[in-house]
Enzyme design. Structure first.
Site, short mmCIF file in Angstrom:
data_model
loop_
_atom_site.label_atom_id
_atom_site.label_comp_id
_atom_site.label_asym_id
_atom_site.label_seq_id
_atom_site.Cartn_x
_atom_site.Cartn_y
_atom_site.Cartn_z
N GLY A 1 0.80 -1.13 0.09
CA GLY A 1 -0.12 -0.20 0.00
C GLY A 1 0.87 1.22 -0.01
CB SER A 2 4.26 2.32 -0.87
OG SER A 2 4.56 1.77 -2.10
CG HIS B 1 1.14 -3.13 -15.16
ND1 HIS B 1 0.57 -4.29 -14.60
CD2 HIS B 1 2.04 -3.36 -15.98
CE1 HIS B 1 1.71 -5.27 -15.01
NE2 HIS B 1 2.36 -4.63 -15.83
CG ASP C 1 -15.06 -7.80 -17.55
OD1 ASP C 1 -14.84 -7.33 -16.44
OD2 ASP C 1 -16.09 -8.05 -18.09
CD GLU C 2 -9.11 -9.15 -23.06
OE1 GLU C 2 -8.16 -9.76 -23.59
OE2 GLU C 2 -9.64 -8.04 -23.68
CG ASP D 1 -2.23 -5.95 -16.48
OD1 ASP D 1 -2.57 -5.08 -15.68
OD2 ASP D 1 -1.40 -6.67 -16.37
CD GLU E 1 3.85 1.77 -9.15
OE1 GLU E 1 2.85 1.79 -8.85
OE2 GLU E 1 4.58 0.60 -9.63
C1 GRF Z 1 3.00 -1.14 -7.69
O1 GRF Z 1 4.11 -1.34 -8.36
C2 GRF Z 1 1.89 -0.95 -8.62
O2 GRF Z 1 2.04 -0.55 -10.07
C3 GRF Z 1 1.42 -2.57 -8.82
O3 GRF Z 1 1.51 -3.14 -7.39
C4 GRF Z 1 2.64 -2.24 -6.67
C5 GRF Z 1 2.10 -1.79 -5.47
O4 GRF Z 1 2.88 -1.23 -4.52
N1 GRF Z 1 0.20 -2.61 -9.27
P1 GRF Z 1 2.30 -0.73 -3.23
O5 GRF Z 1 1.70 -2.09 -2.42
O6 GRF Z 1 1.46 0.36 -3.25
O7 GRF Z 1 3.67 -0.79 -2.43
#
Ligand code: GRF
Length: 197
Positions: free
Chosen positions: A11-12, A108, A146-147, A149, A178
């Site tokens: 959950g970062s 992603h 529904d697919e 990514d 991110e």
């Molecule tokens: C991230 O790399 C995100 O792109 C992917 O899962 C990871 C989640 O990281 N879908 P965190 O749990 O938020 O640290």
């Protein structure tokens, strides 16, 4: 704008959104957090931030149909505008995607369509990027359908792959980016630059 976030583990990304809302960098609030994993750090982060959080798993509710109905009721009760999947490793309910058409997004850690699809998550993504000797990787935010990514890409940003990177080093560099990018993109949704209507 009320943002509901689904996360399975650390959950970062969730934390980055919580912090940006708190600091006023985003005109949004995290209205609820959902996790399929009762032990997830994501649920703890939500509790620490006084955000309503829910452990949602088919086991808890008996089956997926009942679970998705309960999730829909909770999303409604929290007046959810958009849903973000940030490290949510379960297939997302079809009925929820239908009801929140165009309003469900996933983050992603690669430049989709490369290195996506079922089984491509976590360190596996970065291992594949390093193995293919890519020079550039990145992050994709896309609408959820529904697919796995495959929904419409709404934003991408690149992250360099440096000589001698291991998958772990690259993963850390991508994740750091991110934390900014998810906030930038939610900001664009709030401003109407990425439409949800
Ligand atoms: C991230 O790399 C995100 O792109 C992917 O899962 C990871 C989640 O990281 N879908 P965190 O749990 O938020 O640290």
């Amino acid at each position: 704008m009320n943002v509901a976030i689904f996360a399975s583990h650390n959950g970062s990304d969730l934390q980055a959104v919580i912090d940006a809302c708190r600091k006023g960098k985003l005109k949004a609030r995290v209205c609820a957090v959902f996790s399929n994993n009762s032990d997830s750090r994501a649920l703890l982060r939500a509790k620490e931030a006084n955000i309503d959080s829910y452990h949602v798993s088919a086991k808890v509710y008996g089956n997926e149909y009942v679970m998705n109905n309960e999730i829909l009721k909770l999303l409604d009760a929290h007046q959810t505008d958009i849903i973000f999947l940030a490290g949510y490793l379960k297939r997302f309910g079809h009925d929820i995607v239908k009801k929140y058409h165009n309003r469900v997004f996933n983050i992603h850690p690669s430049l989709l369509p490369k290195y996506g699809g079922q089984g491509m998550y976590g360190i596996t993504v970065h291992q594949a990027v390093v193995k293919a000797q890519e020079k550039i990787s990145g992050i994709t935010i896309h609408r959820v359908n529904d697919e796995y990514d495959r929904g419409e890409i709404v934003a991408q940003t690149t992250v360099p792959v440096l000589p001698y990177d291991t998958a772990e080093i690259l993963a850390a560099r991508v994740l750091e980016r991110e934390h900014e990018f998810i906030v930038e993109v939610i900001g664009k949704i709030v401003d109407g630059d990425i439409p949800i209507g």
